[in-house]
Design an enzyme around this catalytic site. Structure first.
Site, PDB file in Angstrom:
ATOM      1  N   GLU A 150      44.603  37.351  35.458  1.00  0.00           N
ATOM      2  CA  GLU A 150      44.797  37.751  36.857  1.00  0.00           C
ATOM      3  C   GLU A 150      43.864  37.006  37.799  1.00  0.00           C
ATOM      4  O   GLU A 150      42.640  36.998  37.630  1.00  0.00           O
ATOM      5  CB  GLU A 150      44.579  39.259  37.014  1.00  0.00           C
ATOM      6  CG  GLU A 150      44.806  39.745  38.428  1.00  0.00           C
ATOM      7  CD  GLU A 150      44.774  41.254  38.566  1.00  0.00           C
ATOM      8  OE1 GLU A 150      44.958  41.750  39.696  1.00  0.00           O
ATOM      9  OE2 GLU A 150      44.571  41.943  37.550  1.00  0.00           O
ATOM     10  N   LYS A 166      50.221  44.207  38.356  1.00  0.00           N
ATOM     11  CA  LYS A 166      50.479  45.631  38.137  1.00  0.00           C
ATOM     12  C   LYS A 166      51.830  45.751  37.449  1.00  0.00           C
ATOM     13  O   LYS A 166      52.847  45.314  37.977  1.00  0.00           O
ATOM     14  CB  LYS A 166      50.486  46.406  39.459  1.00  0.00           C
ATOM     15  CG  LYS A 166      49.157  47.047  39.805  1.00  0.00           C
ATOM     16  CD  LYS A 166      48.739  48.051  38.763  1.00  0.00           C
ATOM     17  CE  LYS A 166      47.258  48.365  38.865  1.00  0.00           C
ATOM     18  NZ  LYS A 166      46.660  48.398  37.531  1.00  0.00           N
TER      19      LYS A 166
END
Length: 342
Positions: A150, A166
């Protein structure tokens, strides 16, 4: 024997540590030189400036890995405690206090004195290649090895990019019904964070909930870009964006309060940020500190414990058992790679 200070990110290999600086107190230091940066979730941001930086990989490992025994890992929250935490968050959501909270637990184990972070970095690169992998060794016995998927902040001049993650599912399986709306919620939070320091009208969501495949799992990933307003620097950007929204919750201020209430130990570099800043070239790339191993140690002595965090985003639609299973899924492959010898 302590490994000398070094850092490796994005095909760059740095040696010859010059200084270590508290970047919260002195963010202007990032305007010159090449820095390896490690930020804790709790807000301590440390920069390590290196004098020699070149292109190339981390040197090959010259010894086998000696990691914790597989059975030696303990969790800051056991299954019952984690499930209770999920339920408590759902109660806070029902009460209207918060919309989403990331609930985490920290795995820890004793680390053999001869465990070499360079060897671990090579093991993770082979077992779990990641787009934002990196390594920081401070030379005093503490180190961070990340296989992060990420992007927290990438900077090229005044252009800033963030890539919130997410939504998690095993390969070939569908995402949960809650994953898409959760991704949209956190993407909006990141958009608002960057908007606090951006030129008006410059914030853009250039990708929303795109599917990315990673070893052993897949994610939903969005991309947010912005142009910094005139005069905005690292102090403003870190103040606006930290800690990463994807590993805190919404609204962020309340989510952080809930995290402090429910998580029994600090996260440290887990869910913080790790990466580099090149002040001379006005470029940077900081990853969210997930899928990340780090040590605790004292001055002039080898690392004594190895830590690895895992967590899940909790919404009203969360099933407590499924969220626990997600933390197991995220941890299993990497903790396996760091355990034992080889």
């Amino acid at each position: 024997m302590l490994r000398p200070a070094l850092a490796s990110f994005a095909g760059l290999y740095a040696t010859d540590l010059v200084e270590t600086v508290d970047l919260r107190a002195h963010p202007e230091a990032l305007d010159r030189g090449w820095w390896a940066v490690v930020a804790t979730f709790e807000g301590r941001v440390t920069g390590h400036r290196f004098a020699r930086v070149g292109r190339g990989p981390v040197p090959p490992a010259s010894r086998p890995w000696h990691g914790p025994a597989p059975e030696a890992w303990t969790s800051s929250l056991d299954r019952a405690g984690y499930l209770a935490g999920v339920q408590r968050i759902r109660e806070r959501i029902a009460a209207g206090d918060v919309y989403q909270v990331n609930l985490c637990r920290l795995l820890s184990a004793p680390l053999p004195a001869d465990a070499d972070p360079v060897v671990l970095a090579h093991r993770l690169a082979a077992a779990n290649p990641a787009p934002f992998a990196g390594l920081v060794v401070t030379g005093d016995g503490e180190w961070v090895v990340t296989a992060s998927p990420e992007l927290f902040l990438e900077r090229a001049g005044d252009r800033v990019t963030s890539g919130p993650v997410k939504g998690t599912a095993p390969p070939g399986e569908p995402f949960a019904a809650k994953d898409l709306p959760e991704n949209v919620m956190i993407t909006d939070l990141v958009r608002n964070d960057l908007g606090r320091v951006a030129r008006p009208g410059s914030v853009r969501v250039t990708a929303l909930a795109a599917t990315e495949d990673h070893p052993g799992l897949r994610h939903l990933v969005s991309t947010v870009t912005a142009e910094l307003r005139p005069g905005a620097g690292w102090a403003d950007l870190l103040q606006a964006a930290f800690p990463p929204g994807s590993v805190s919750g919404a609204p962020k201020h309340t989510a952080l309060q809930v995290i402090r209430e429910l998580e029994p130990v600090p996260r440290g570099p887990y869910c913080g940020a790790v990466g580099f800043v090149d002040g001379d070239r006005a470029t940077a790339r900081l990853a969210v500190g997930i899928r990340t191993f780090f040590t605790t140690a004292g001055p002039s002595r080898p690392a004594s414990r190895l830590h690895f965090g895992t967590g899940a985003g909790i919404t009203w639609a969360s099933d407590p058992a499924a969220e626990w299973a997600e933390t197991e899924l995220k941890a299993g492959r990497l903790v396996g790679a760091a355990s034992g010898q080889g």
